[in-house]
Every structure is written in structure tokens, then in C-alpha cells.
Motif scaffolding. Structure first.
Motif, mmCIF file in Angstrom:
data_model
loop_
_atom_site.group_PDB
_atom_site.id
_atom_site.type_symbol
_atom_site.label_atom_id
_atom_site.label_comp_id
_atom_site.label_asym_id
_atom_site.label_seq_id
_atom_site.Cartn_x
_atom_site.Cartn_y
_atom_site.Cartn_z
ATOM 1 N N ALA A 99 2.677 -14.513 5.260
ATOM 2 C CA ALA A 99 1.792 -14.220 4.135
ATOM 3 C C ALA A 99 2.356 -13.081 3.289
ATOM 4 C CB ALA A 99 0.407 -13.844 4.658
ATOM 5 N N ASP A 100 2.051 -13.131 1.995
ATOM 6 C CA ASP A 100 2.497 -12.081 1.075
ATOM 7 C C ASP A 100 1.550 -10.894 1.187
ATOM 8 O OD1 ASP A 100 3.773 -10.703 -0.902
ATOM 9 O OD2 ASP A 100 2.774 -11.747 -2.555
ATOM 10 N N ILE A 101 2.021 -9.824 1.791
ATOM 11 C CA ILE A 101 1.182 -8.632 2.005
ATOM 12 C C ILE A 101 1.327 -7.705 0.803
ATOM 13 C CG2 ILE A 101 0.638 -6.726 3.540
ATOM 14 C CD1 ILE A 101 0.318 -9.579 4.726
ATOM 15 N N THR A 102 0.239 -7.513 0.061
ATOM 16 C CA THR A 102 0.280 -6.684 -1.148
ATOM 17 C C THR A 102 -0.150 -5.253 -0.848
ATOM 18 O OG1 THR A 102 -2.005 -7.182 -1.759
ATOM 19 C CG2 THR A 102 -0.310 -8.719 -2.536
ATOM 20 N N ALA A 103 0.185 -4.373 -1.777
ATOM 21 C CA ALA A 103 -0.192 -2.956 -1.632
ATOM 22 C C ALA A 103 -1.705 -2.793 -1.611
ATOM 23 C CB ALA A 103 0.420 -2.145 -2.775
ATOM 24 N N LEU B 147 -7.225 -2.185 3.913
ATOM 25 C CA LEU B 147 -7.266 -2.041 5.367
ATOM 26 C C LEU B 147 -7.267 -0.571 5.775
ATOM 27 C CD1 LEU B 147 -7.292 -3.419 8.102
ATOM 28 C CD2 LEU B 147 -4.780 -3.507 8.021
ATOM 29 N N ARG B 148 -6.493 0.211 5.042
ATOM 30 C CA ARG B 148 -6.447 1.650 5.337
ATOM 31 C C ARG B 148 -7.812 2.286 5.104
ATOM 32 N NH1 ARG B 148 -1.903 5.837 2.964
ATOM 33 N NH2 ARG B 148 -2.568 7.658 4.121
ATOM 34 N N ASP B 149 -8.491 1.904 4.002
ATOM 35 C CA ASP B 149 -9.826 2.425 3.707
ATOM 36 C C ASP B 149 -10.835 2.012 4.774
ATOM 37 O OD1 ASP B 149 -8.870 3.595 1.406
ATOM 38 O OD2 ASP B 149 -9.576 2.015 0.068
ATOM 39 N N LYS B 150 -10.673 0.787 5.309
ATOM 40 C CA LYS B 150 -11.599 0.266 6.323
ATOM 41 C C LYS B 150 -11.432 0.971 7.662
ATOM 42 C CE LYS B 150 -12.229 -4.578 4.826
ATOM 43 N NZ LYS B 150 -13.661 -4.766 5.063
ATOM 44 N N THR B 151 -10.179 1.300 7.995
ATOM 45 C CA THR B 151 -9.890 1.757 9.352
ATOM 46 C C THR B 151 -9.469 3.205 9.490
ATOM 47 O OG1 THR B 151 -7.562 1.104 9.207
ATOM 48 C CG2 THR B 151 -9.141 -0.580 9.942
ATOM 49 N N GLY B 152 -8.935 3.782 8.389
ATOM 50 C CA GLY B 152 -8.412 5.143 8.492
ATOM 51 C C GLY B 152 -7.051 5.189 9.153
ATOM 52 N N CYS C 48 -1.046 -0.201 8.996
ATOM 53 C CA CYS C 48 -1.838 -1.217 8.306
ATOM 54 C C CYS C 48 -0.955 -2.386 7.870
ATOM 55 C CB CYS C 48 -2.549 -0.610 7.097
ATOM 56 S SG CYS C 48 -3.920 0.478 7.528
ATOM 57 N N LYS C 49 0.232 -2.052 7.383
ATOM 58 C CA LYS C 49 1.158 -3.099 6.945
ATOM 59 C C LYS C 49 1.580 -3.967 8.128
ATOM 60 C CE LYS C 49 5.216 -3.776 4.018
ATOM 61 N NZ LYS C 49 6.266 -3.117 3.209
ATOM 62 N N SER C 50 1.842 -3.327 9.261
ATOM 63 C CA SER C 50 2.225 -4.071 10.469
ATOM 64 C C SER C 50 1.089 -4.972 10.928
ATOM 65 C CB SER C 50 2.602 -3.098 11.592
ATOM 66 O OG SER C 50 3.736 -2.337 11.241
ATOM 67 N N ALA C 51 -0.141 -4.447 10.868
ATOM 68 C CA ALA C 51 -1.311 -5.219 11.304
ATOM 69 C C ALA C 51 -1.500 -6.456 10.440
ATOM 70 C CB ALA C 51 -2.555 -4.339 11.255
ATOM 71 N N LEU C 52 -1.314 -6.298 9.143
ATOM 72 C CA LEU C 52 -1.463 -7.437 8.228
ATOM 73 C C LEU C 52 -0.359 -8.467 8.445
ATOM 74 C CD1 LEU C 52 -2.547 -5.426 5.072
ATOM 75 C CD2 LEU C 52 -3.897 -7.235 6.161
ATOM 76 N N GLY D 229 -1.071 -12.337 9.739
ATOM 77 C CA GLY D 229 -0.862 -13.300 8.662
ATOM 78 C C GLY D 229 -1.708 -13.026 7.432
ATOM 79 N N GLY D 230 -2.053 -11.747 7.229
ATOM 80 C CA GLY D 230 -2.824 -11.373 6.049
ATOM 81 C C GLY D 230 -4.329 -11.466 6.222
ATOM 82 N N ASP D 231 -4.804 -11.856 7.414
ATOM 83 C CA ASP D 231 -6.247 -11.946 7.678
ATOM 84 C C ASP D 231 -6.801 -10.542 7.912
ATOM 85 O OD1 ASP D 231 -8.725 -12.072 9.261
ATOM 86 O OD2 ASP D 231 -8.360 -14.233 9.316
#
Length: 307
Positions: free
Chosen positions: A2-6, A12-17, A23-27, A31-33
Motif C-alpha cells: 500500500a502507498d503510505i502517505t505522510a 496514526l501518530r495523533d491516534k497513538t502518540g 507509525c510508518k512501520s506499523a502502516l 498494508g495501510g489499514d
């Protein structure tokens, strides 16, 4: 893949801190979910700060550092005063103040700079410390002042450790006179600023909207007296002069020498310093100013506990 955008990383960073790279690794792993990425971070223990991120952080410390001709001040917040007494937190704030000085007080550069001894940015290190210490924390702001020749003096009120306290002040004095005597004058002025909280160094530095608002209030008050307009005008001008004496640094009565204004005290000190002195400006940070603190309803808490 999946294309992971900024913007996805930011969300994701705002959701989790969690940190940006985490966050990039998690996405990527999910697969972007977005929800799957949140769960991935939770399983790795990287989202443990998330539930704390919404809590009000209005305590903490002001950190101040000066190196002669430049100085920086930062505010790093926590939820409780207890954390401000934590040596690990104090060390972090001191390091952040030093990084702010190295980056000329630029807030964005400060947050993006590498934290000493880690491969993480200041922002990501603070987020990591939220999980370690157990409270929401954030770097709120940074200030900086420098002079081409002279000194930048610092003062910390309610100091809990060197350069750390509840109020931090920097004042810049330009002069080619005696540096030690100049520094002492600067410290006295910094103490004065901590006590009086001036709005500007000189009258011309004041925000015109602040003066206009004060003038309009004074005019409205004066008109209530029913006096003629020419008398009202003189009354208002007199009160505006009084306003300047209250909020302009150089026009204020010097707390160290109540017989003089700050401007007159600086002029009098020039003979001892051996050269003219120019007050370039100042920065004053007071912990938590402008932050709306949550007021606990103790009765409601008791009632809820009984229920």
C-alpha cells in the motif's frame, strides 16, 4: 504494498502518540489499514502513551540556558508537579534547553533535532518518556535572545535544579563595558522582569492594539464622569502614561532600586560598567501560563465512587 502517505503517518501518530518511524512501520506491516496499525503498535508496546496524550499537562519545568552572548528558554509540561521533581525529567528538560540554544530557539528545528544519546528526535524521545514516566508530557514552546556584543543574563524563579524552575527570564544587554558588572546588572533586570511581567521593553514595542484597547476602556470610564471632552482627553492621556509605567520595562519602577525607573537605573550603572548600555530585549516564560487546567469536581468524584 500500500502507498503510505505522510498524512496517514500523521493520523496514526495523533491516534497513538507513537514515533513517526514506528507509525510508518506499523502502516507498512498492516498494508495501510489504520485500525490494524493501531493494534500492531499496541502489541509492540509502542502505543502505551496514547491514552495519556489527551490529559492536560500544565505542570512541568521552565528550562533556561545562557552562554554569554546568547540564551534560550523552553517550557516542557507534565501533568503533575511530582514529575517536575523527577531527576530523569529534569535532565531531559536541561538537554532540551541546550538543544534550543544550539538551534537559535527555532521551535520546529528543536523538535526535529536528535536527542542526545538516542537515534530519536526530541519529539519522539518525549513521546517515549510519556510511557516511561507515566504522564502526558510535551515541549510547549521555546524562546531565544542574542546580542552581538555584551551579555545575555538569565534568572530562574523557584529553582528546583540549576537552570530549572517555574519562571525563566532572559535579558539581553548590548555594551562593550565590563562584562562581569554588565552581567550582574542583567541579572537584576531579569529578576525584576520575573516579578513584574512587563509586556514590552519600550513604549514603541507595545502592540498598538493593546494600547488602543486600553485607551478605549479609559475613554469609556472617563465619559461616565460627565466631564467635558477636553478634560476627558487630559484624563485619558494621564492614565495612558500610568499604563506605560505599569507594563513597559524601561518605564517601570525598578524593584531593586524603587527610587528609579529601570531606564534611569541602567543609565546610572553605565558609569560603573564603563560604557553605554542598551537593553535589547527580554524573554519571560512562566510555567503553564495560558493553559486551561481541568478543575476536578471532588463532590462528583466521591458520588461516582459510591455509585
Amino acid at each position: 504494498m500500500a502507498d503510505i502517505t505522510a498524512s496517514m503517518v500523521k493520523e496514526l501518530r495523533d491516534k497513538t502518540g507513537a514515533g513517526m518511524m514506528d507509525c510508518k512501520s506499523a502502516l507498512n506491516e498492516s498494508g495501510g489499514d489504520m485500525e490494524a496499525a493501531v493494534d500492531w503498535l499496541r502489541t509492540k508496546g509502542l502505543a502505551k502513551a496514547a491514552k495519556k496524550a489527551g490529559r492536560v499537562a500544565a505542570e512541568g519545568l521552565i528550562g533556561v540556558v545562557a552562554n554569554g552572548t546568547a540564551g534560550a528558554v523552553v517550557e516542557v509540561n507534565s501533568e503533575t508537579d511530582f514529575v517536575a521533581r523527577n531527576e530523569q525529567f529534569q535532565k531531559m528538560v536541561s538537554d532540551i534547553a541546550a538543544i534550543a540554544l544550539a538551534n537559535n530557539g527555532d521551535f520546529d528545528k528543536l523538535l526535529a533535532a536528535e536527542f542526545p544519546g538516542t537515534s530519536k528526535s526530541v519529539q519522539d524521545h518525549v513521546t517515549e518518556m510519556v510511557g516511561t514516566i507515566g504522564e502526558n508530557m510535551n515541549v510547549r514552546r521555546a524562546g531565544y535572545i542574542s546580542v552581538s556584543e555584551g551579555v545575555v543574563s538569565a534568572y530562574v524563579h523557584n529553582q528546583v535544579a540549576p537552570g530549572l524552575g517555574k519562571i525563566g527570564v532572559l535579558v539581553g544587554l548590548e555594551s562593550n563595558g565590563d562584562k562581569a558588572k554588565l552581567a550582574e546588572l542583567g541579572r537584576q533586570i531579569a529578576m525584576h522582569i520575573a516579578a513584574t511581567n512587563p509586556l514590552a521593553t519600550r513604549k514603541e514595542d507595545l502592540d498598538p492594539s493593546v494600547v488602543d484597547r486600553e485607551r478605549n476602556v479609559l475613554i469609556a470610564e472617563a465619559k461616565e464622569s460627565g466631564r467635558p471632552d477636553n478634560i476627558i482627553e487630559k484624563m485619558v492621556e494621564g492614565r495612558i502614561r500610568k499604563f506605560y509605567e505599569e507594563v513597559v520595562l524601561l518605564s517601570q519602577t525598578f524593584v531593586v532600586d524603587p527610587d528609579n525607573t529601570v531606564e534611569k537605573a541602567v543609565k546610572a550603572a553605565e558609569a560603573d560598567i564603563g560604557a553605554p548600555v542598551n537593553v535589547v530585549g527580554f524573554v519571560r516564560f512562566a510555567l503553564g501560563e495560558g493553559i486551561e487546567k481541568e478543575e476536578a469536581d471532588f463532590a462528583a468524584e466521591v458520588a461516582a465512587a459510591r455509585g
